[in-house]
Design an enzyme around this catalytic site. Structure first.
Site, short mmCIF file in Angstrom:
data_model
loop_
_atom_site.label_atom_id
_atom_site.label_comp_id
_atom_site.label_asym_id
_atom_site.label_seq_id
_atom_site.Cartn_x
_atom_site.Cartn_y
_atom_site.Cartn_z
N ARG A 72 0.89 -1.17 0.00
CA ARG A 72 0.00 0.00 0.00
C ARG A 72 0.93 1.21 0.00
NH1 ARG A 72 -3.20 -3.51 3.80
NH2 ARG A 72 -5.04 -4.07 2.61
N ASP A 128 -12.13 -9.42 0.54
CA ASP A 128 -13.31 -8.78 1.16
C ASP A 128 -14.56 -8.79 0.29
OD1 ASP A 128 -11.62 -8.25 3.20
OD2 ASP A 128 -11.66 -6.07 3.02
N GLY A 186 -23.63 -22.42 9.87
CA GLY A 186 -24.83 -22.52 10.71
C GLY A 186 -24.66 -21.75 12.01
O1 F6P Z 1 -8.64 -5.79 2.41
C1 F6P Z 1 -8.25 -7.08 2.70
C2 F6P Z 1 -7.95 -7.24 4.16
O2 F6P Z 1 -7.53 -8.56 4.36
C3 F6P Z 1 -9.06 -6.86 5.13
O3 F6P Z 1 -10.03 -7.86 5.25
C4 F6P Z 1 -8.30 -6.59 6.38
O4 F6P Z 1 -8.99 -5.72 7.23
C5 F6P Z 1 -7.04 -5.96 5.88
O5 F6P Z 1 -6.87 -6.40 4.54
C6 F6P Z 1 -5.82 -6.26 6.67
O6 F6P Z 1 -4.78 -5.50 6.19
P1 F6P Z 1 -3.25 -5.75 6.56
O7 F6P Z 1 -2.84 -7.03 5.89
O8 F6P Z 1 -2.56 -4.58 6.01
O9 F6P Z 1 -3.19 -5.89 8.05
#
Ligand code: F6P
Length: 323
Positions: A72, A128, A186
């Protein structure tokens, strides 16, 4: 179109490799050279660009993660960062990009293509499943299958001890993983970021189940829940009634790795292939998706401003079945 660059960005998702492979092979079919950008937008800024041939994408279809690595990038949010990225793409004579990732990836691509004349096609990749413009994103199917395997195991021990388990699954803003794994396992209750779950309602459900001697030992919690994560919810429940022998499990990053399911491999392959076809057709600033089993395109602008909403019928059904 002579040279394309492919990169993965944001959180990795199982099936990203299958999308990379499909893009490289499709490009090769049309005599287009492929380049891989390492570490997403950050690698683009740092010039980490290498030629990819079909040999580089052999034996990766079944592997989780991403061979291109991912990141990122804060720097790509800046004008200077994007300028460096553009200069690096130009230095390799790249005339089109395949951007595999989630909302942040599309947002970056949208800004970049406003500023520079290199077309970008987005490919939805995130566990997600929160991206508008496709029914399912790459990695979601694998993540729910990984999570359900873990939840089934927890259920065995929960059942044996008559314990109440709070299980937290991923999904910062979206309850897709929670809803599907909740229905699939469930679970008694599913806490979703999109729903108005209350602790009071959960207490009522627990008491009602106890009166009817009904087994209620799984509460699935989406991490982005308004009431807090699984630890917080378990604490709130125990503060109201200390009789429940409760435990918490956070599945965490376990659900992001592993070999992609066949569904994810096929999905990723179709999307990777279509992204290159789209570049060849002169498209730009759009993301490819599959809706009702058909390839569809959505402008980045629209994809980043809308939500892949949860199916209300599924939420309602889960509530009915929890009774
Ligand atoms: O967006 C994908 C995801 O796995 C989310 O479900 C989660 O909140 C986030 O990335 C975790 O991010 P990182 O790997 O940067 O902790």
């Amino acid at each position: 179109m002579k040279k394309i660059a492919i990169f993965t960005s944001g959180g990795d998702a199982p099936g990203m490799n299958a999308a990379i492979r499909a893009a490289v092979r499709t490009a090769k079919y049309y005599d287009i050279e492929s380049y891989g950008v390492q570490n997403g937008y950050q690698g683009m800024i740092e010039g980490r660009i290498k030629k990819l041939d079909t040999g580089n994408v052999g034996n990766i279809l079944q592997r989780g993660g991403t061979i291109l690595k991912t990141a990122r990038s804060e720097e790509f949010r800046t004008v200077e960062g994007r300028k460096k990225a553009y200069q690096n793409l130009r230095a390799f004579d790249i005339d089109g990009c395949v951007a595999i990732g989630g909302n942040g990836t599309y947002t970056g691509a949208n800004v970049f293509t406003d500023e520079y004349n290199i077309p970008f096609i987005g490919v939805p990749g995130t566990i997600d499943n929160d991206i508008y413009g496709t029914n399912f994103s790459i990695g979601f199917d694998t993540a729910i299958n990984t999570a359900i395997e873990a939840i089934d195991k927890i259920r065995d021990t929960a059942d044996s001890h008559n314990r109440l388990f709070f299980i937290e699954v991923m999904g910062r803003h979206s309850g897709y993983i929670a809803l599907y794994t909740g229905i699939g396992s469930g679970a008694g209750t599913i806490f979703l970021p999109e729903a108005d779950n209350s602790i009071e309602h959960l207490m009522e459900q627990l008491e009602k189940s106890a009166r009817r001697n009904k087994l209620f030992n799984l509460v699935i919690v989406a991490e982005g829940n308004k009431n807090g994560g699984a630890i917080e919810i378990a604490n709130k429940v125990n503060a109201l009634n200390a009789d429940y022998d409760s435990r918490v499990t956070i599945i965490g990053h376990l659900q992001r790795g592993g070999s992609p399911t066949c569904n994810d491999r096929v999905l990723a392959t179709r999307l990777g292939n279509s992204a290159v076809e789209a570049l060849r057709a002169g498209k730009n600033k759009i993301a490819v998706g599959i809706i009702d089993n058909k390839i569809e395109f959505t402008a980045f602008e629209e994809a980043i401003s809308k939500e892949n909403a949860l199916n209300e019928d599924l939420i309602r059904m889960a509530e009915i079945l929890a009774l």
